[in-house]
Design a protein around this motif. Structure first.
Motif, PDB file in Angstrom:
ATOM      1  N   TYR A 118       0.843  -1.223  -0.108  1.00 61.91           N
ATOM      2  CA  TYR A 118      -0.061  -0.012  -0.174  1.00 61.91           C
ATOM      3  C   TYR A 118       0.991   1.198  -0.153  1.00 61.91           C
ATOM      4  CZ  TYR A 118       1.210   0.475   5.142  1.00 61.91           C
ATOM      5  OH  TYR A 118       1.607   0.499   6.199  1.00 61.91           O
ATOM      6  N   LEU A 119       0.289   2.332  -0.675  1.00 58.52           N
ATOM      7  CA  LEU A 119       0.873   3.673  -0.324  1.00 58.52           C
ATOM      8  C   LEU A 119      -0.240   4.791  -0.334  1.00 58.52           C
ATOM      9  CD1 LEU A 119       3.952   4.668  -2.858  1.00 58.52           C
ATOM     10  CD2 LEU A 119       2.091   6.432  -1.729  1.00 58.52           C
ATOM     11  N   ALA A 120      -0.036   5.560   0.775  1.00 58.97           N
ATOM     12  CA  ALA A 120      -1.188   6.646   0.786  1.00 58.97           C
ATOM     13  C   ALA A 120      -0.368   8.065   0.761  1.00 58.97           C
ATOM     14  CB  ALA A 120      -1.965   6.450   2.120  1.00 58.97           C
ATOM     15  N   LEU A 121      -1.104   9.020   0.073  1.00 60.91           N
ATOM     16  CA  LEU A 121      -0.333  10.276   0.111  1.00 60.91           C
ATOM     17  C   LEU A 121      -1.409  11.231  -0.091  1.00 60.91           C
ATOM     18  CD1 LEU A 121       1.147  10.737  -3.429  1.00 60.91           C
ATOM     19  CD2 LEU A 121      -0.635   9.005  -2.916  1.00 60.91           C
ATOM     20  N   ASN A 122      -1.300  12.662  -0.004  1.00 60.08           N
ATOM     21  CA  ASN A 122      -2.198  13.731  -0.338  1.00 60.08           C
ATOM     22  C   ASN A 122      -2.056  14.098  -1.698  1.00 60.08           C
ATOM     23  OD1 ASN A 122      -3.630  13.936   2.201  1.00 60.08           O
ATOM     24  ND2 ASN A 122      -1.670  14.462   3.200  1.00 60.08           N
ATOM     25  N   ALA A 138       4.469   8.622  -6.993  1.00 56.21           N
ATOM     26  CA  ALA A 138       3.872   7.254  -6.349  1.00 56.21           C
ATOM     27  C   ALA A 138       3.778   6.065  -7.347  1.00 56.21           C
ATOM     28  CB  ALA A 138       2.669   7.378  -5.534  1.00 56.21           C
ATOM     29  N   VAL A 139       4.453   4.992  -7.173  1.00 49.94           N
ATOM     30  CA  VAL A 139       4.630   4.118  -8.360  1.00 49.94           C
ATOM     31  C   VAL A 139       3.901   2.673  -7.846  1.00 49.94           C
ATOM     32  CG1 VAL A 139       5.872   2.898 -10.066  1.00 49.94           C
ATOM     33  CG2 VAL A 139       6.467   5.382  -9.476  1.00 49.94           C
ATOM     34  N   GLY A 140       2.973   2.232  -8.387  1.00 52.49           N
ATOM     35  CA  GLY A 140       2.847   0.799  -8.156  1.00 52.49           C
ATOM     36  C   GLY A 140       3.174  -0.071  -9.460  1.00 52.49           C
ATOM     37  N   GLY A 189       5.101  -4.489  -6.505  1.00 56.22           N
ATOM     38  CA  GLY A 189       5.626  -3.775  -5.266  1.00 56.22           C
ATOM     39  C   GLY A 189       5.028  -2.331  -5.341  1.00 56.22           C
ATOM     40  N   VAL A 190       5.354  -1.575  -4.462  1.00 56.09           N
ATOM     41  CA  VAL A 190       5.295   0.093  -4.578  1.00 56.09           C
ATOM     42  C   VAL A 190       6.430   0.715  -4.309  1.00 56.09           C
ATOM     43  CG1 VAL A 190       2.626  -0.170  -4.057  1.00 56.09           C
ATOM     44  CG2 VAL A 190       4.308   0.105  -2.157  1.00 56.09           C
ATOM     45  N   ALA A 191       6.605   1.966  -5.042  1.00 52.60           N
ATOM     46  CA  ALA A 191       7.784   2.978  -4.465  1.00 52.60           C
ATOM     47  C   ALA A 191       7.184   4.150  -4.407  1.00 52.60           C
ATOM     48  CB  ALA A 191       8.686   2.665  -5.795  1.00 52.60           C
ATOM     49  N   ALA A 202      16.534   9.033  -3.912  1.00 55.49           N
ATOM     50  CA  ALA A 202      16.399   7.551  -4.545  1.00 55.49           C
ATOM     51  C   ALA A 202      15.279   6.775  -4.117  1.00 55.49           C
ATOM     52  CB  ALA A 202      17.763   7.013  -3.564  1.00 55.49           C
ATOM     53  N   GLY A 203      14.354   7.333  -3.430  1.00 58.89           N
ATOM     54  CA  GLY A 203      12.983   6.420  -3.333  1.00 58.89           C
ATOM     55  C   GLY A 203      12.963   5.568  -2.050  1.00 58.89           C
ATOM     56  N   VAL A 204      11.706   5.242  -1.657  1.00 57.73           N
ATOM     57  CA  VAL A 204      11.688   4.246  -0.757  1.00 57.73           C
ATOM     58  C   VAL A 204      10.747   3.324  -1.395  1.00 57.73           C
ATOM     59  CG1 VAL A 204      12.064   5.685   1.318  1.00 57.73           C
ATOM     60  CG2 VAL A 204       9.666   5.421   0.510  1.00 57.73           C
ATOM     61  N   PHE A 205      10.717   1.793  -0.883  1.00 55.62           N
ATOM     62  CA  PHE A 205      10.308   0.784  -1.479  1.00 55.62           C
ATOM     63  C   PHE A 205       9.639  -0.375  -0.591  1.00 55.62           C
ATOM     64  CE2 PHE A 205      13.844   2.692  -4.082  1.00 55.62           C
ATOM     65  CZ  PHE A 205      13.416   2.810  -5.406  1.00 55.62           C
ATOM     66  N   THR A 206       8.804  -0.898  -1.104  1.00 61.29           N
ATOM     67  CA  THR A 206       8.342  -2.139  -0.124  1.00 61.29           C
ATOM     68  C   THR A 206       9.198  -3.388  -1.070  1.00 61.29           C
ATOM     69  OG1 THR A 206       6.561  -2.714  -1.486  1.00 61.29           O
ATOM     70  CG2 THR A 206       5.964  -1.492   0.412  1.00 61.29           C
ATOM     71  N   ASN A 207       9.407  -4.462  -0.169  1.00 65.44           N
ATOM     72  CA  ASN A 207      10.069  -5.701  -0.827  1.00 65.44           C
ATOM     73  C   ASN A 207       9.169  -6.298  -1.903  1.00 65.44           C
ATOM     74  OD1 ASN A 207      12.286  -5.032   0.665  1.00 65.44           O
ATOM     75  ND2 ASN A 207      12.086  -6.886   2.081  1.00 65.44           N
ATOM     76  N   PRO A 208       9.444  -6.412  -2.869  1.00 59.34           N
ATOM     77  CA  PRO A 208       8.469  -7.017  -4.046  1.00 59.34           C
ATOM     78  C   PRO A 208       8.154  -8.490  -3.657  1.00 59.34           C
ATOM     79  CG  PRO A 208      10.707  -6.730  -4.967  1.00 59.34           C
ATOM     80  CD  PRO A 208      10.787  -6.023  -3.607  1.00 59.34           C
TER      81      PRO A 208
END
Length: 281
Positions: free
Chosen positions: A148-152, A259-261, A274-276, A167-173
């Motif tokens: 998941y990723l939530a933002l305004n 935001a990238v899925g 994953g999401v980034a 450089a971004g933050v990521f969940t582990n795919p």
């Protein structure tokens, strides 16, 4: 998962340990994952240690401050949700446990928790996930997970400008399907993004690289996000193939969020999702 575990401790501490997977809302360190078979009292049973508890990992610097124009994305095996975020709940650990009608409850675990007042990111790996289509129990022992990723949302898109993205933050795919790899293994992700505003909207380019063991795959994106509320889809993201869904957000203090899925394919044909999130200022 609803199990009752009757377990015999040492003679110095006889008692009952009840682990119930259908209790309070998810997010914090929880009860043991997986079913533990009951055993007859014996020296072996008395000496055995309890199963490790489900646990969250990661942290946030501040709770997500959901505004009136919040958005979210949620990716699972065979499930992709994007849109306005009108309801949300967040545990003390920083894990989001509610995104509209999508909830995580029970003996739960959320990994790669990250965020601040402007965004929240993480991966549900254990607990009961309830969606409009029904409920399922994640055990943490296979490839099933929800990212998941939530933002305004931004109020408007600037007419010009090319902020620099981090450089971004990521969940582990995690594995979606295809190929012949070990489906239970999660991978690692890294990537980059650029952002440029113009008369036709926001141009977003970049790539996310997925590494699982010795195998490496990537998904590239080059697209236009034409309004603050739109999500741009690239490749075969909506049809079980490689690609991405991209939206923009307000990262506070004049910064922007990309935001990238995504879904990336390894050389074996195995697909990982994953999401980034990238901060651009």
């Amino acid at each position: 998962m609803k199990n009752k575990i009757l377990f015999s401790f040492s003679l110095l501490s006889l008692g009952l340990l009840h682990a119930c997977g259908g209790g309070s809302g998810g997010g914090g360190g929880g009860m043991p994952m997986g079913a533990i078979p009951a055993v007859a009292p014996s020296a072996t049973a008395e000496a055995a240690a309890a199963a490790p508890a489900a646990a969250d990992s990661g942290s946030v610097s501040a709770p997500f401050a959901r505004g009136e124009r919040a958005r979210y994305l949620l990716l699972g095996v065979g499930a992709q949700s994007f849109g306005v975020l009108s309801q949300s709940e967040q545990a003390a650990s920083g894990a989001m446990t509610r995104l509209n009608d999508n909830t995580l409850t029970g003996s739960s675990a959320t990994k790669e928790i990250n965020g601040d007042a402007n965004f929240a990111i993480g991966r549900w790996t254990a607990g009961t996930v309830t969606r409009s289509s029904g409920a399922e129990t994640l055990t943490g022992d296979d490839n099933r997970a929800y990212h998941y990723l939530a933002l305004n949302e931004l109020k408007t898109l600037p007419e010009s400008g090319s902020p620099t993205c981090d450089a971004g933050v990521f969940t582990n795919p995690t594995y979606v399907g295809g190929g012949s790899g070990a489906a239970a293994n999660s991978g690692a992700a890294s990537g980059s993004s650029t952002l440029a505003f113009g008369s036709e909207g926001a141009g977003v380019k970049g790539a996310v690289k997925v590494t699982v063991g010795d195998a490496v795959g990537s998904v590239n994106f080059d697209t236009k996000v034409k309004s603050p509320s739109s999500t741009s889809v690239t490749g075969s993201f909506l049809s079980a193939g490689a690609g991405a869904g991209i939206t923009l957000g307000d990262h506070g203090s004049g910064a922007y969020a990309v935001a990238v899925g995504y879904s990336a394919t390894l050389p074996s044909g195995a697909r990982y999702m994953g999401v980034a999130k990238f901060r651009c200022a």
